[in-house]
Motif scaffolding. Structure first.
Motif, PDB file in Angstrom:
ATOM      1  N   LEU A 161       0.826  -1.200   0.000  1.00 16.41           N
ATOM      2  CA  LEU A 161       0.000   0.000   0.000  1.00 16.41           C
ATOM      3  C   LEU A 161       0.868   1.261   0.000  1.00 16.41           C
ATOM      4  O   LEU A 161       0.597   2.213  -0.738  1.00 16.41           O
ATOM      5  CB  LEU A 161      -0.933  -0.009   1.219  1.00 16.41           C
ATOM      6  N   LEU A 162       1.918   1.266   0.782  1.00 15.02           N
ATOM      7  CA  LEU A 162       2.806   2.426   0.855  1.00 15.02           C
ATOM      8  C   LEU A 162       3.451   2.730  -0.496  1.00 15.02           C
ATOM      9  O   LEU A 162       3.630   3.896  -0.853  1.00 15.02           O
ATOM     10  CB  LEU A 162       3.878   2.206   1.933  1.00 15.02           C
ATOM     11  N   GLU A 163       3.771   1.702  -1.254  1.00 15.01           N
ATOM     12  CA  GLU A 163       4.373   1.923  -2.578  1.00 15.01           C
ATOM     13  C   GLU A 163       3.431   2.698  -3.498  1.00 15.01           C
ATOM     14  O   GLU A 163       3.887   3.525  -4.296  1.00 15.01           O
ATOM     15  CB  GLU A 163       4.784   0.595  -3.203  1.00 15.01           C
ATOM     16  N   LEU A 164       2.130   2.459  -3.382  1.00 16.61           N
ATOM     17  CA  LEU A 164       1.164   3.233  -4.174  1.00 16.61           C
ATOM     18  C   LEU A 164       1.226   4.711  -3.797  1.00 16.61           C
ATOM     19  O   LEU A 164       1.161   5.589  -4.665  1.00 16.61           O
ATOM     20  CB  LEU A 164      -0.258   2.709  -3.956  1.00 16.61           C
ATOM     21  N   ILE A 165       1.355   4.963  -2.511  1.00 17.54           N
ATOM     22  CA  ILE A 165       1.408   6.335  -2.011  1.00 17.54           C
ATOM     23  C   ILE A 165       2.691   7.019  -2.480  1.00 17.54           C
ATOM     24  O   ILE A 165       2.676   8.178  -2.918  1.00 17.54           O
ATOM     25  CB  ILE A 165       1.314   6.358  -0.471  1.00 17.54           C
ATOM     26  N   ASN A 181      -8.298   4.659  -5.938  1.00 19.27           N
ATOM     27  CA  ASN A 181      -7.780   3.291  -5.895  1.00 19.27           C
ATOM     28  C   ASN A 181      -7.104   3.000  -4.550  1.00 19.27           C
ATOM     29  O   ASN A 181      -7.345   1.958  -3.933  1.00 19.27           O
ATOM     30  CB  ASN A 181      -6.795   3.076  -7.050  1.00 19.27           C
ATOM     31  N   MET A 182      -6.262   3.940  -4.083  1.00 23.38           N
ATOM     32  CA  MET A 182      -5.582   3.753  -2.789  1.00 23.38           C
ATOM     33  C   MET A 182      -6.597   3.647  -1.656  1.00 23.38           C
ATOM     34  O   MET A 182      -6.468   2.797  -0.778  1.00 23.38           O
ATOM     35  CB  MET A 182      -4.621   4.921  -2.505  1.00 23.38           C
ATOM     36  N   ALA A 183      -7.597   4.522  -1.682  1.00 29.08           N
ATOM     37  CA  ALA A 183      -8.616   4.501  -0.632  1.00 29.08           C
ATOM     38  C   ALA A 183      -9.359   3.168  -0.627  1.00 29.08           C
ATOM     39  O   ALA A 183      -9.556   2.564   0.434  1.00 29.08           O
ATOM     40  CB  ALA A 183      -9.601   5.655  -0.828  1.00 29.08           C
ATOM     41  N   GLN A 184      -9.744   2.703  -1.802  1.00 25.49           N
ATOM     42  CA  GLN A 184     -10.453   1.422  -1.886  1.00 25.49           C
ATOM     43  C   GLN A 184      -9.595   0.277  -1.360  1.00 25.49           C
ATOM     44  O   GLN A 184     -10.069  -0.552  -0.591  1.00 25.49           O
ATOM     45  CB  GLN A 184     -10.893   1.145  -3.320  1.00 25.49           C
ATOM     46  N   ALA A 227      -7.051   0.425   0.710  1.00 27.78           N
ATOM     47  CA  ALA A 227      -6.846   0.580   2.156  1.00 27.78           C
ATOM     48  C   ALA A 227      -8.090   0.130   2.920  1.00 27.78           C
ATOM     49  O   ALA A 227      -7.995  -0.643   3.884  1.00 27.78           O
ATOM     50  CB  ALA A 227      -6.511   2.030   2.492  1.00 27.78           C
ATOM     51  N   ILE A 228      -9.247   0.580   2.493  1.00 30.16           N
ATOM     52  CA  ILE A 228     -10.501   0.330   3.212  1.00 30.16           C
ATOM     53  C   ILE A 228     -10.977  -1.110   3.062  1.00 30.16           C
ATOM     54  O   ILE A 228     -11.519  -1.689   3.999  1.00 30.16           O
ATOM     55  CB  ILE A 228     -11.577   1.336   2.755  1.00 30.16           C
ATOM     56  N   ILE A 229     -10.763  -1.702   1.900  1.00 26.09           N
ATOM     57  CA  ILE A 229     -11.279  -3.051   1.653  1.00 26.09           C
ATOM     58  C   ILE A 229     -10.267  -4.140   2.000  1.00 26.09           C
ATOM     59  O   ILE A 229     -10.620  -5.154   2.596  1.00 26.09           O
ATOM     60  CB  ILE A 229     -11.729  -3.184   0.180  1.00 26.09           C
ATOM     61  N   ARG A 230      -9.000  -3.934   1.665  1.00 28.54           N
ATOM     62  CA  ARG A 230      -8.012  -5.007   1.798  1.00 28.54           C
ATOM     63  C   ARG A 230      -7.122  -4.888   3.039  1.00 28.54           C
ATOM     64  O   ARG A 230      -6.891  -5.877   3.713  1.00 28.54           O
ATOM     65  CB  ARG A 230      -7.128  -5.038   0.552  1.00 28.54           C
ATOM     66  N   TYR A 231      -6.596  -3.718   3.309  1.00 29.85           N
ATOM     67  CA  TYR A 231      -5.553  -3.591   4.327  1.00 29.85           C
ATOM     68  C   TYR A 231      -6.075  -3.227   5.715  1.00 29.85           C
ATOM     69  O   TYR A 231      -5.757  -3.896   6.697  1.00 29.85           O
ATOM     70  CB  TYR A 231      -4.488  -2.590   3.867  1.00 29.85           C
ATOM     71  N   PHE A 232      -6.828  -2.153   5.829  1.00 27.71           N
ATOM     72  CA  PHE A 232      -7.252  -1.698   7.147  1.00 27.71           C
ATOM     73  C   PHE A 232      -8.098  -2.705   7.913  1.00 27.71           C
ATOM     74  O   PHE A 232      -7.950  -2.823   9.131  1.00 27.71           O
ATOM     75  CB  PHE A 232      -7.944  -0.346   7.057  1.00 27.71           C
ATOM     76  N   PRO A 233      -8.983  -3.454   7.256  1.00 23.51           N
ATOM     77  CA  PRO A 233      -9.732  -4.460   8.019  1.00 23.51           C
ATOM     78  C   PRO A 233      -8.831  -5.490   8.704  1.00 23.51           C
ATOM     79  O   PRO A 233      -9.135  -5.948   9.806  1.00 23.51           O
ATOM     80  CB  PRO A 233     -10.623  -5.124   6.963  1.00 23.51           C
ATOM     81  N   VAL A 234      -7.729  -5.837   8.072  1.00 21.91           N
ATOM     82  CA  VAL A 234      -6.788  -6.798   8.671  1.00 21.91           C
ATOM     83  C   VAL A 234      -6.232  -6.237   9.976  1.00 21.91           C
ATOM     84  O   VAL A 234      -6.248  -6.908  11.017  1.00 21.91           O
ATOM     85  CB  VAL A 234      -5.631  -7.115   7.691  1.00 21.91           C
ATOM     86  N   GLU A 294      -3.659   9.753   5.256  1.00 22.67           N
ATOM     87  CA  GLU A 294      -4.481  10.827   5.847  1.00 22.67           C
ATOM     88  C   GLU A 294      -4.160  12.188   5.233  1.00 22.67           C
ATOM     89  O   GLU A 294      -5.026  13.060   5.203  1.00 22.67           O
ATOM     90  CB  GLU A 294      -4.299  10.868   7.364  1.00 22.67           C
ATOM     91  N   GLU A 295      -2.941  12.374   4.724  1.00 24.29           N
ATOM     92  CA  GLU A 295      -2.612  13.626   4.035  1.00 24.29           C
ATOM     93  C   GLU A 295      -3.444  13.766   2.766  1.00 24.29           C
ATOM     94  O   GLU A 295      -3.788  14.872   2.365  1.00 24.29           O
ATOM     95  CB  GLU A 295      -1.121  13.679   3.694  1.00 24.29           C
ATOM     96  N   LYS A 296      -3.743  12.649   2.115  1.00 23.51           N
ATOM     97  CA  LYS A 296      -4.507  12.673   0.865  1.00 23.51           C
ATOM     98  C   LYS A 296      -6.004  12.477   1.092  1.00 23.51           C
ATOM     99  O   LYS A 296      -6.819  13.014   0.351  1.00 23.51           O
ATOM    100  CB  LYS A 296      -3.996  11.580  -0.074  1.00 23.51           C
ATOM    101  N   ILE A 297      -6.344  11.691   2.126  1.00 20.45           N
ATOM    102  CA  ILE A 297      -7.746  11.351   2.409  1.00 20.45           C
ATOM    103  C   ILE A 297      -7.949  11.493   3.925  1.00 20.45           C
ATOM    104  O   ILE A 297      -7.795  10.533   4.677  1.00 20.45           O
ATOM    105  CB  ILE A 297      -8.063   9.906   1.957  1.00 20.45           C
ATOM    106  N   PRO A 298      -8.260  12.701   4.404  1.00 26.11           N
ATOM    107  CA  PRO A 298      -8.285  12.965   5.843  1.00 26.11           C
ATOM    108  C   PRO A 298      -9.163  12.031   6.679  1.00 26.11           C
ATOM    109  O   PRO A 298      -8.826  11.722   7.811  1.00 26.11           O
ATOM    110  CB  PRO A 298      -8.785  14.408   5.928  1.00 26.11           C
ATOM    111  N   ASN A 299     -10.266  11.556   6.173  1.00 22.29           N
ATOM    112  CA  ASN A 299     -11.172  10.717   6.968  1.00 22.29           C
ATOM    113  C   ASN A 299     -11.021   9.227   6.660  1.00 22.29           C
ATOM    114  O   ASN A 299     -11.941   8.449   6.920  1.00 22.29           O
ATOM    115  CB  ASN A 299     -12.618  11.169   6.760  1.00 22.29           C
ATOM    116  N   ILE A 300      -9.882   8.807   6.161  1.00 18.58           N
ATOM    117  CA  ILE A 300      -9.677   7.427   5.716  1.00 18.58           C
ATOM    118  C   ILE A 300      -9.926   6.404   6.828  1.00 18.58           C
ATOM    119  O   ILE A 300     -10.326   5.281   6.559  1.00 18.58           O
ATOM    120  CB  ILE A 300      -8.267   7.241   5.091  1.00 18.58           C
ATOM    121  N   LEU A 301      -9.728   6.797   8.080  1.00 21.80           N
ATOM    122  CA  LEU A 301      -9.902   5.858   9.200  1.00 21.80           C
ATOM    123  C   LEU A 301     -11.285   5.936   9.847  1.00 21.80           C
ATOM    124  O   LEU A 301     -11.506   5.304  10.885  1.00 21.80           O
ATOM    125  CB  LEU A 301      -8.838   6.101  10.275  1.00 21.80           C
ATOM    126  N   SER A 302     -12.209   6.648   9.241  1.00 27.37           N
ATOM    127  CA  SER A 302     -13.499   6.887   9.894  1.00 27.37           C
ATOM    128  C   SER A 302     -14.253   5.604  10.271  1.00 27.37           C
ATOM    129  O   SER A 302     -15.007   5.606  11.240  1.00 27.37           O
ATOM    130  CB  SER A 302     -14.385   7.789   9.032  1.00 27.37           C
TER     131      SER A 302
END
Length: 181
Positions: free
Chosen positions: A61-65, A82-85, A87-94, A127-135
């Motif tokens: 994920l970091l490489e995309l950023i 794409n990064m948000a999707q 992060a939200i679907i694949r990485y953050f749930p883990v 969060e710099e690109k998508i401030p509410n990514i962890l909502s």
């Protein structure tokens, strides 16, 4: 063929870090060495393996950023989506599940590890690109606050520290001029 005399870039590419009298190349080798040196790589094989799995996943994920500023302007907004999707679907749930289920302050064991540092770096960059990514991820929200308040990390994140700012137009142009003249 052995490297050219005087050339310290083992595979003729960066990054290279000089540390403890060595010239280390390859990102993951550098990360592993520093993590081991600073006791950030777990206490046993099981912890090291978990740390490695979490780091490898997060680096995807970091490489995309990291590559985002180098995309054509028209592609940058699509890539944010794409990064948000991802992060939200694949990485953050883990990571939300890991933090919820084991109830520890850190991802692996009960001490700071390379996995924590890479995850925090990735979250802050997103969060710099998508401030509410962890909502939708309360455990990751709490975790980010706790990690950001560890004294050495807090100091590093303060303005004026050695933390590099996100790449600006001048940086991107310089990189293009060096690698694609």
């Amino acid at each position: 063929m052995p490297p050219v005399t005087g050339n310290h870039l083992l595979f003729q590419q960066v990054p290279m870090v000089e540390i403890d009298g060595m010239k280390l190349v390859q990102t993951r080798s550098i990360l592993h060495y520093i993590a081991d040196r600073h006791h950030l790589f777990g206490k046993d094989l099981k912890e090291r393996t978990l740390i490695d799995m979490y780091v490898e996943g997060t680096l995807d994920l970091l490489e995309l950023i990291i590559m985002h500023p180098f995309l054509k302007p028209d592609d940058q907004q699509k890539e944010v989506v794409n990064m948000a999707q991802k992060a939200i679907i694949r990485y953050f749930p883990v990571f939300e599940k890991v933090l919820r289920e084991h109830g520890q302050r850190f991802l692996v064991g009960n001490q700071l590890s390379l996995a924590d540092i890479i995850l925090l770096q990735t979250i802050l960059a997103l969060e710099e690109k998508i401030p509410n990514i962890l909502s939708s991820f309360p455990h990751l929200q709490e975790y980010t606050v706790k990690m950001s308040n560890i004294p050495t990390i807090k100091k590093f994140l303060e303005p004026g520290s050695k933390k590099k700012p996100p790449p600006d137009e001048i940086y991107v142009r310089t990189v293009y001029n060096i690698f694609m003249p």
